[in-house]
Design a protein around this motif. Structure first.
Motif, mmCIF file in Angstrom:
data_model
loop_
_atom_site.group_PDB
_atom_site.id
_atom_site.type_symbol
_atom_site.label_atom_id
_atom_site.label_comp_id
_atom_site.label_asym_id
_atom_site.label_seq_id
_atom_site.Cartn_x
_atom_site.Cartn_y
_atom_site.Cartn_z
ATOM 1 N N UNK A 61 0.682 -1.093 -0.023
ATOM 2 C CA UNK A 61 -0.107 0.016 0.037
ATOM 3 C C UNK A 61 0.767 1.144 0.138
ATOM 4 N N UNK A 62 2.179 1.012 0.261
ATOM 5 C CA UNK A 62 2.938 2.313 0.541
ATOM 6 C C UNK A 62 2.457 3.052 1.923
ATOM 7 N N UNK A 63 3.564 4.041 2.423
ATOM 8 C CA UNK A 63 3.188 4.551 3.791
ATOM 9 C C UNK A 63 2.344 5.758 3.480
ATOM 10 N N UNK A 64 1.510 5.786 4.096
ATOM 11 C CA UNK A 64 0.572 7.021 4.004
ATOM 12 C C UNK A 64 0.429 7.886 5.330
ATOM 13 N N UNK A 77 -1.708 12.416 3.888
ATOM 14 C CA UNK A 77 -2.342 11.705 2.923
ATOM 15 C C UNK A 77 -3.652 11.023 3.381
ATOM 16 N N UNK A 78 -3.742 10.545 4.356
ATOM 17 C CA UNK A 78 -5.001 9.618 5.104
ATOM 18 C C UNK A 78 -6.278 10.604 5.078
ATOM 19 N N UNK A 79 -5.772 11.881 5.218
ATOM 20 C CA UNK A 79 -7.052 12.800 5.150
ATOM 21 C C UNK A 79 -7.867 12.570 3.617
ATOM 22 N N UNK A 80 -7.371 12.221 2.539
ATOM 23 C CA UNK A 80 -7.683 12.115 1.443
ATOM 24 C C UNK A 80 -7.773 10.612 0.662
ATOM 25 N N UNK A 81 -6.810 9.815 1.045
ATOM 26 C CA UNK A 81 -6.710 8.477 0.393
ATOM 27 C C UNK A 81 -7.241 7.431 1.168
ATOM 28 N N UNK A 82 -8.075 6.617 0.458
ATOM 29 C CA UNK A 82 -8.504 5.362 1.270
ATOM 30 C C UNK A 82 -7.697 4.311 0.478
ATOM 31 N N UNK A 83 -6.992 3.524 1.564
ATOM 32 C CA UNK A 83 -6.315 2.238 1.512
ATOM 33 C C UNK A 83 -7.174 0.924 2.010
ATOM 34 N N UNK A 84 -7.250 0.056 1.051
ATOM 35 C CA UNK A 84 -7.796 -1.371 1.485
ATOM 36 C C UNK A 84 -6.885 -1.959 2.233
ATOM 37 N N UNK A 92 -7.608 -5.930 2.773
ATOM 38 C CA UNK A 92 -7.429 -6.555 1.355
ATOM 39 C C UNK A 92 -5.977 -6.748 1.164
ATOM 40 N N UNK A 93 -4.922 -5.794 1.381
ATOM 41 C CA UNK A 93 -3.717 -6.292 1.282
ATOM 42 C C UNK A 93 -3.075 -7.182 2.187
ATOM 43 N N UNK A 94 -3.629 -7.246 3.561
ATOM 44 C CA UNK A 94 -3.549 -8.194 4.494
ATOM 45 C C UNK A 94 -4.019 -9.656 3.949
#
Length: 190
Positions: A72-75, A79-86, A89-91
């Protein structure tokens, strides 16, 4: 064995995955792997100080807490205010390939929930690692580190981590190796 080899290659990506918050600080650079290494040492130390937790569990939580960032990269906080990372799912995608996938999934869930004493210590180790980096950059002249420190301290959950943070902030990060009372610095020997 192929899946384990792939897992080790994936973990190696963390050596090349930068922690992105330092771009906002204006100085410093650290990989996720470097962060995990020192956070694990801190976690071990905090667990030993506590004396009532499963030290091995704390180590596992610290070692695995940022493994998903290979995918996912490091947020950072901006970044966390605008980007949603799943991240789930990665786990799950990685867990399906590992012979200890359920353990891995459980470690990440425990870390995220932060309800066990071991997870609270691992969380504090994660934060203290950043506090150490901030102090190092402060000692090298970055005036913004002082602004970040109070927010990092407010994220700490255990009393021992809060006390350690105070000690870290009061300690000159550049003096651990220097003994000014030694003739070593004059003669090159004791």
């Amino acid at each position: 064995m192929k899946n384990l080899a792939n897992f080790f290659f994936e973990a190696g990506m963390l050596k090349r995955t930068p922690r992105t918050g330092f771009q906002f600080l204006g100085s410093g650079a650290e990989s996720v792997a470097e962060h995990i290494f020192r956070a694990t040492l801190i976690g071990y130390s905090l667990a030993r100080l506590d004396g009532g937790v499963d030290v091995g569990r704390v180590l596992a939580l610290c070692l695995f807490h940022d493994i998903p960032e290979a995918r996912t990269g490091d947020l950072n906080y901006v970044n966390k205010k605008y980007v949603q990372v799943d991240e789930e799912r990665a786990v799950d995608d990685l867990a399906r390939t590992l012979p200890f996938g359920d353990d891995y999934r459980g470690l990440l869930a425990e870390f995220a929930a932060g309800e066990t004493p071991e997870a609270r210590i691992a969380h504090d180790a994660d934060q203290l690692e950043m506090i150490l980096a901030l102090k190092e950059y402060k000692d090298l002249g970055n005036r913004y580190a002082d602004e970040w420190y109070p927010f990092a301290v407010r994220r700490l959950r255990t009393e021992s981590a809060k006390r350690l943070a105070e000690t870290i902030w009061a300690t000159d990060s550049t003096r651990w190796w220097f003994d000014e009372n030694s003739d070593w610095w004059v003669r090159g020997r004791k």
